[in-house]
Design a protein around this motif. Structure first.
Motif, PDB file in Angstrom:
ATOM      1  N   ASN A  95       0.825  -1.203   0.000  1.00 54.01           N
ATOM      2  CA  ASN A  95       0.000   0.000   0.000  1.00 54.01           C
ATOM      3  C   ASN A  95       0.862   1.258   0.000  1.00 54.01           C
ATOM      4  OD1 ASN A  95      -2.576  -1.216  -0.012  1.00 54.01           O
ATOM      5  ND2 ASN A  95      -2.500  -1.538   2.204  1.00 54.01           N
ATOM      6  N   VAL A  96       1.978   1.219   0.710  1.00 52.90           N
ATOM      7  CA  VAL A  96       2.899   2.355   0.700  1.00 52.90           C
ATOM      8  C   VAL A  96       3.450   2.587  -0.698  1.00 52.90           C
ATOM      9  CG1 VAL A  96       5.163   3.140   1.514  1.00 52.90           C
ATOM     10  CG2 VAL A  96       3.528   2.167   3.137  1.00 52.90           C
ATOM     11  N   LEU A  97       3.890   1.524  -1.362  1.00 53.42           N
ATOM     12  CA  LEU A  97       4.446   1.672  -2.712  1.00 53.42           C
ATOM     13  C   LEU A  97       3.384   2.153  -3.688  1.00 53.42           C
ATOM     14  CD1 LEU A  97       6.684  -1.533  -2.882  1.00 53.42           C
ATOM     15  CD2 LEU A  97       7.335   0.797  -2.245  1.00 53.42           C
ATOM     16  N   HIS A  98       2.171   1.670  -3.530  1.00 50.71           N
ATOM     17  CA  HIS A  98       1.060   2.132  -4.371  1.00 50.71           C
ATOM     18  C   HIS A  98       0.837   3.626  -4.171  1.00 50.71           C
ATOM     19  CE1 HIS A  98      -3.275   2.897  -5.164  1.00 50.71           C
ATOM     20  NE2 HIS A  98      -3.041   2.133  -6.215  1.00 50.71           N
ATOM     21  N   SER A  99       0.828   4.066  -2.932  1.00 51.27           N
ATOM     22  CA  SER A  99       0.616   5.474  -2.630  1.00 51.27           C
ATOM     23  C   SER A  99       1.744   6.341  -3.180  1.00 51.27           C
ATOM     24  CB  SER A  99       0.502   5.666  -1.115  1.00 51.27           C
ATOM     25  OG  SER A  99       0.451   7.031  -0.770  1.00 51.27           O
ATOM     26  N   ALA A 100       2.985   5.911  -2.972  1.00 53.78           N
ATOM     27  CA  ALA A 100       4.120   6.697  -3.455  1.00 53.78           C
ATOM     28  C   ALA A 100       4.126   6.794  -4.975  1.00 53.78           C
ATOM     29  CB  ALA A 100       5.423   6.076  -2.961  1.00 53.78           C
ATOM     30  N   SER A 101       3.763   5.703  -5.645  1.00 55.04           N
ATOM     31  CA  SER A 101       3.736   5.707  -7.115  1.00 55.04           C
ATOM     32  C   SER A 101       2.641   6.619  -7.652  1.00 55.04           C
ATOM     33  CB  SER A 101       3.555   4.278  -7.633  1.00 55.04           C
ATOM     34  OG  SER A 101       4.660   3.475  -7.281  1.00 55.04           O
ATOM     35  N   LYS A 102       1.524   6.717  -6.929  1.00 52.34           N
ATOM     36  CA  LYS A 102       0.470   7.650  -7.329  1.00 52.34           C
ATOM     37  C   LYS A 102       0.889   9.093  -7.084  1.00 52.34           C
ATOM     38  CE  LYS A 102      -3.818   7.201  -6.432  1.00 52.34           C
ATOM     39  NZ  LYS A 102      -5.101   7.026  -5.703  1.00 52.34           N
ATOM     40  N   THR A 103       1.609   9.315  -6.007  1.00 54.42           N
ATOM     41  CA  THR A 103       2.040  10.668  -5.668  1.00 54.42           C
ATOM     42  C   THR A 103       3.142  11.155  -6.591  1.00 54.42           C
ATOM     43  OG1 THR A 103       1.493  10.207  -3.345  1.00 54.42           O
ATOM     44  CG2 THR A 103       2.881  12.120  -3.779  1.00 54.42           C
ATOM     45  N   PHE A 104       3.994  10.231  -7.028  1.00 52.88           N
ATOM     46  CA  PHE A 104       5.111  10.564  -7.920  1.00 52.88           C
ATOM     47  C   PHE A 104       4.981   9.740  -9.208  1.00 52.88           C
ATOM     48  CE2 PHE A 104       6.503  11.486  -3.661  1.00 52.88           C
ATOM     49  CZ  PHE A 104       7.263  12.638  -3.774  1.00 52.88           C
ATOM     50  N   PRO A 105       3.971  10.019 -10.034  1.00 52.71           N
ATOM     51  CA  PRO A 105       3.724   9.175 -11.208  1.00 52.71           C
ATOM     52  C   PRO A 105       4.899   9.180 -12.177  1.00 52.71           C
ATOM     53  CG  PRO A 105       2.429  11.205 -11.307  1.00 52.71           C
ATOM     54  CD  PRO A 105       3.024  11.150  -9.942  1.00 52.71           C
ATOM     55  N   GLY A 106       5.249   7.987 -12.642  1.00 53.22           N
ATOM     56  CA  GLY A 106       6.309   7.846 -13.632  1.00 53.22           C
ATOM     57  C   GLY A 106       7.709   7.768 -13.066  1.00 53.22           C
ATOM     58  N   ARG A 107       7.871   8.001 -11.773  1.00 51.87           N
ATOM     59  CA  ARG A 107       9.206   7.955 -11.186  1.00 51.87           C
ATOM     60  C   ARG A 107       9.550   6.522 -10.757  1.00 51.87           C
ATOM     61  NH1 ARG A 107      12.835  10.219 -12.279  1.00 51.87           N
ATOM     62  NH2 ARG A 107      13.849  10.722 -10.284  1.00 51.87           N
ATOM     63  N   PRO A 108      10.732   6.037 -11.103  1.00 47.11           N
ATOM     64  CA  PRO A 108      11.136   4.698 -10.650  1.00 47.11           C
ATOM     65  C   PRO A 108      11.429   4.704  -9.151  1.00 47.11           C
ATOM     66  CG  PRO A 108      12.969   5.792 -11.735  1.00 47.11           C
ATOM     67  CD  PRO A 108      11.773   6.701 -11.914  1.00 47.11           C
ATOM     68  N   ILE A 109      11.395   3.532  -8.556  1.00 47.21           N
ATOM     69  CA  ILE A 109      11.730   3.392  -7.140  1.00 47.21           C
ATOM     70  C   ILE A 109      13.176   2.922  -7.043  1.00 47.21           C
ATOM     71  CG2 ILE A 109      11.256   2.124  -5.013  1.00 47.21           C
ATOM     72  CD1 ILE A 109       8.316   2.075  -5.852  1.00 47.21           C
ATOM     73  N   HIS A 110      14.011   3.773  -6.492  1.00 50.30           N
ATOM     74  CA  HIS A 110      15.430   3.444  -6.357  1.00 50.30           C
ATOM     75  C   HIS A 110      15.686   2.579  -5.124  1.00 50.30           C
ATOM     76  CE1 HIS A 110      19.729   3.689  -6.563  1.00 50.30           C
ATOM     77  NE2 HIS A 110      19.833   4.425  -5.460  1.00 50.30           N
ATOM     78  N   MET A 111      15.050   2.929  -3.993  1.00 52.43           N
ATOM     79  CA  MET A 111      15.377   2.240  -2.748  1.00 52.43           C
ATOM     80  C   MET A 111      14.182   2.272  -1.805  1.00 52.43           C
ATOM     81  SD  MET A 111      18.632   3.033  -0.210  1.00 52.43           S
ATOM     82  CE  MET A 111      19.744   3.023  -1.627  1.00 52.43           C
ATOM     83  N   ILE A 112      13.987   1.176  -1.089  1.00 53.76           N
ATOM     84  CA  ILE A 112      12.974   1.067  -0.037  1.00 53.76           C
ATOM     85  C   ILE A 112      13.703   0.724   1.249  1.00 53.76           C
ATOM     86  CG2 ILE A 112      10.901  -0.144   0.744  1.00 53.76           C
ATOM     87  CD1 ILE A 112      10.577  -1.023  -2.282  1.00 53.76           C
ATOM     88  N   LEU A 113      13.482   1.523   2.300  1.00 48.53           N
ATOM     89  CA  LEU A 113      14.105   1.252   3.590  1.00 48.53           C
ATOM     90  C   LEU A 113      13.036   1.245   4.670  1.00 48.53           C
ATOM     91  CD1 LEU A 113      15.944   3.836   2.176  1.00 48.53           C
ATOM     92  CD2 LEU A 113      17.582   2.856   3.772  1.00 48.53           C
ATOM     93  N   GLY A 114      13.146   0.297   5.603  1.00 46.27           N
ATOM     94  CA  GLY A 114      12.256   0.347   6.753  1.00 46.27           C
ATOM     95  C   GLY A 114      11.815  -1.020   7.225  1.00 46.27           C
ATOM     96  N   GLY A 115      10.971  -0.992   8.238  1.00 50.61           N
ATOM     97  CA  GLY A 115      10.366  -2.204   8.751  1.00 50.61           C
ATOM     98  C   GLY A 115       9.175  -2.591   7.901  1.00 50.61           C
ATOM     99  N   LEU A 116       9.128  -3.817   7.454  1.00 47.83           N
ATOM    100  CA  LEU A 116       8.047  -4.283   6.570  1.00 47.83           C
ATOM    101  C   LEU A 116       6.971  -5.036   7.335  1.00 47.83           C
ATOM    102  CD1 LEU A 116      10.138  -5.453   3.475  1.00 47.83           C
ATOM    103  CD2 LEU A 116       9.469  -3.142   4.178  1.00 47.83           C
ATOM    104  N   HIS A 117       7.146  -5.187   8.608  1.00 45.48           N
ATOM    105  CA  HIS A 117       6.196  -5.810   9.537  1.00 45.48           C
ATOM    106  C   HIS A 117       5.601  -7.113   8.999  1.00 45.48           C
ATOM    107  CE1 HIS A 117       4.002  -5.929  13.248  1.00 45.48           C
ATOM    108  NE2 HIS A 117       4.653  -4.848  13.609  1.00 45.48           N
ATOM    109  N   LEU A 118       6.508  -8.060   8.772  1.00 49.44           N
ATOM    110  CA  LEU A 118       6.118  -9.386   8.302  1.00 49.44           C
ATOM    111  C   LEU A 118       6.592 -10.468   9.268  1.00 49.44           C
ATOM    112  CD1 LEU A 118       6.989  -8.849   4.532  1.00 49.44           C
ATOM    113  CD2 LEU A 118       4.694  -8.937   5.535  1.00 49.44           C
ATOM    114  N   ALA A 119       7.001 -10.072  10.467  1.00 51.68           N
ATOM    115  CA  ALA A 119       7.497 -11.023  11.456  1.00 51.68           C
ATOM    116  C   ALA A 119       6.341 -11.694  12.186  1.00 51.68           C
ATOM    117  CB  ALA A 119       8.402 -10.312  12.460  1.00 51.68           C
ATOM    118  N   GLY A 120       6.565 -12.938  12.589  1.00 47.82           N
ATOM    119  CA  GLY A 120       5.584 -13.658  13.387  1.00 47.82           C
ATOM    120  C   GLY A 120       4.736 -14.606  12.560  1.00 47.82           C
ATOM    121  N   PRO A 121       4.333 -15.723  13.135  1.00 44.90           N
ATOM    122  CA  PRO A 121       3.560 -16.722  12.377  1.00 44.90           C
ATOM    123  C   PRO A 121       2.213 -16.203  11.892  1.00 44.90           C
ATOM    124  CG  PRO A 121       3.602 -17.241  14.730  1.00 44.90           C
ATOM    125  CD  PRO A 121       4.603 -16.157  14.517  1.00 44.90           C
ATOM    126  N   GLU A 122       1.625 -15.262  12.602  1.00 51.74           N
ATOM    127  CA  GLU A 122       0.308 -14.752  12.193  1.00 51.74           C
ATOM    128  C   GLU A 122       0.381 -13.914  10.927  1.00 51.74           C
ATOM    129  OE1 GLU A 122       2.074 -11.591  14.881  1.00 51.74           O
ATOM    130  OE2 GLU A 122       2.025 -13.788  14.771  1.00 51.74           O
TER     131      GLU A 122
END
Length: 357
Positions: free
Chosen positions: A260-287
Motif C-alpha cells: 500500500n505504501v508503494l502504491h501510494s508513493a507511485s500515485k504521488t510521484f507518477p512515472g518515477r522509478p523506485i530506487h530504494m525502499i528502507l524500513g520495517g516491513l512488519h512481516l514477522a511472526g507466524p500470524e
C-alpha cells in the motif's frame, strides 16, 4: 517537480536505531557499515603498541527494538537534515548519535512516522541533544506529527486477542513543547525542507491481504478496541526523489502494508522509478506468514534497485526477499550509512535499460 518536491542532488542516510547490527556482510555501494565509517572518523589509536586504530567497541552503536533515520539532502546550495523517528527510548538514540559523531546542531526537524513508542520514545532525548547543541537558538524545533495521538496502545495476540500488555506512553504535545519542540500537526501529505522531502498523509489501504497490525489494540472511551489499534491510520511514510535515480522511500513499520505504501508513493510521484525502499516491513511472526509471498511478489513488480528490510521485517521475510531479489536486498542495521549521489537522467535511463536487458 511532483507533489511539491524537487529532485535532490545528494542523499545521505544514517540508520541511528534498528533492531540489528550488521558488520560482517559485504555491502554494495552506496552502503557502508559502521566499522569503516568509524575507522575513517578520527578513531582512537593504539599508540603504545601497534600504532593501529582501535575498534572502539565501548563507543560503537547498539541495537534496540525501534527505528530512526537521520536524513540529509542537498539541492544546489541548500542542505537539510531531519530525524525520521527517534527509536524506543532515551538510551539508544543518545548513545548512537554520539557513537557516529553526529552533530545534532544540524537537525532542523523531527518527523514521527506513527504513534508507537518504539518510534516516538526517543523524541524528548533527541530534542534535548539538539537544543543543547544549538545553544543560543531560541526558536523551537518543529516536530512533525499526525494529529491523532492515541491515549494508549497495547498488544492482544491472536487467536484469543486477549490484552496482555500496553506500550509505553508516547510523548505528549506539552512534553514536546517543554523539551524545546514545536508540534506541527499534519494528517495530509506535505513537502518539507524546501521541497527536498515529502511526508505522506494517511495511507490508502488497497490490497486485500495487508490488514494492519494483527493483535494491535487502542484505548478508546475507557476500553481496549481492536480496529483502531490494528489499522494504525496515523502511520505516514517519507520520500526523497534523487535526480537521475528515483524515489527513496522510508516506511518505518509498514502497518499499512508496504505494498500500500508503494502504491501510494507511485500515485504521488507518477512515472518515477523506485530506487530504494528502507524500513520495517512488519512481516514477522507466524500470524503474518501468509503475507510474505504476495508482499515479495508485489515489491519485485516495482523493480526497486535496493530494498533494506529493517526493524520488524522478520527473518523469514528477509530470506524470501533475498531469494526473489538477490543482491538488491541489502542487510542493513544500526550504524549503516547510505551515500547516494544524483546522476544525469540519461545516464540513469541507460543503466536501468542495461539492468532490465
Amino acid at each position: 517537480m511532483m507533489a511539491g518536491t524537487v529532485p535532490v542532488d545528494s542523499l545521505q542516510i544514517n540508520i541511528l536505531v534498528d533492531n540489528s547490527i550488521e558488520w560482517m556482510t559485504a555491502l554494495p555501494p552506496p552502503f557502508l557499515n559502521e566499522v569503516p565509517q568509524q575507522l575513517r572518523n578520527n578513531p582512537p589509536i593504539d599508540e603504545k603498541l601497534t600504532g593501529l586504530p582501535f575498534i572502539d567497541l565501548e563507543n560503537y552503536c547498539c541495537g534496540a527494538h525501534g527505528l530512526s533515520f537521520l536524513i540529509t539532502t542537498t539541492h544546489g546550495d541548500q542542505r537539510h537534515t531531519i530525524l525520521f523517528d527517534a527509536g524506543p527510548e532515551s538510551k539508544s538514540i543518545d548513545r548512537n548519535i554520539k557513537a557516529l559523531k553526529i552533530d545534532p546542531k544540524a537537525i532542523e526537524r523531527i518527523v514521527l512516522s506513527h504513534w508507537h513508542a518504539d518510534h516516538s520514545g526517543g523524541i524528548l532525548t533527541a530534542l534535548q541533544l539538539i537544543r543543547e547543541a544549538q545553544e543560543g537558538v531560541s526558536n523551537p524545533l518543529p516536530v512533525d506529527l499526525h494529529p491523532k495521538r492515541p491515549i494508549a496502545r497495547g498488544i492482544a495476540p491472536a487467536p484469543s486477542f486477549k490484552p496482555i500488555a500496553r506500550l509505553p506512553a508516547d510523548p505528549t504535545l506539552e512534553e514536546i513543547k517543554e523539551a524545546g519542540g514545536e508540534p506541527v500537526l499534519n494528517a495530509e501529505g506535505h513537502a518539507i525542507c524546501d521541497g527536498q522531502v515529502w511526508v505522506s498523509g494517511e495511507i490508502q489501504r488497497v490490497t486485500d491481504f495487508e490488514t494492519g497490525l494483527v493483535g494491535g489494540i487502542e484505548w478508546v472511551d475507557g476500553s481496549w478496541q481492536r480496529e483502531p489499534g490494528q489499522l494504525v491510520m496515523d502511520e505516514r511514510y517519507a520520500v526523497v526523489d534523487v535526480r537521475g535515480k528515483g524515489l527513496v522511500i522510508f516506511s518505518s513499520c509498514s502497518h499499512a502494508g508496504i505494498v500500500n505504501v508503494l502504491h501510494s508513493a507511485s500515485k504521488t510521484f507518477p512515472g518515477r522509478p523506485i530506487h530504494m525502499i528502507l524500513g520495517g516491513l512488519h512481516l514477522a511472526g507466524p500470524e503474518l506468514a501468509y503475507r510474505i509471498e504476495p508482499t515479495v511478489e508485489a515489491i519485485a513488480s516495482y523493480k526497486p534497485d535496493y530494498v533494506v528490510p529493517l526493524h520488524c521485517t522478520g527473518f523469514d521475510a528477509k530470506v524470501k526477499l533475498r531469494e526473489a531479489l538477490g543482491d538488491k536486498i541489502v542487510p542493513g542495521g544500526v550504524g549503516t550509512g547510505v551515500f547516494i549521489v544524483a546522476v544525469k537522467d540519461d545516464e540513469s535511463e541507460e543503466n536501468r535499460n542495461t539492468r532490465s536487458g
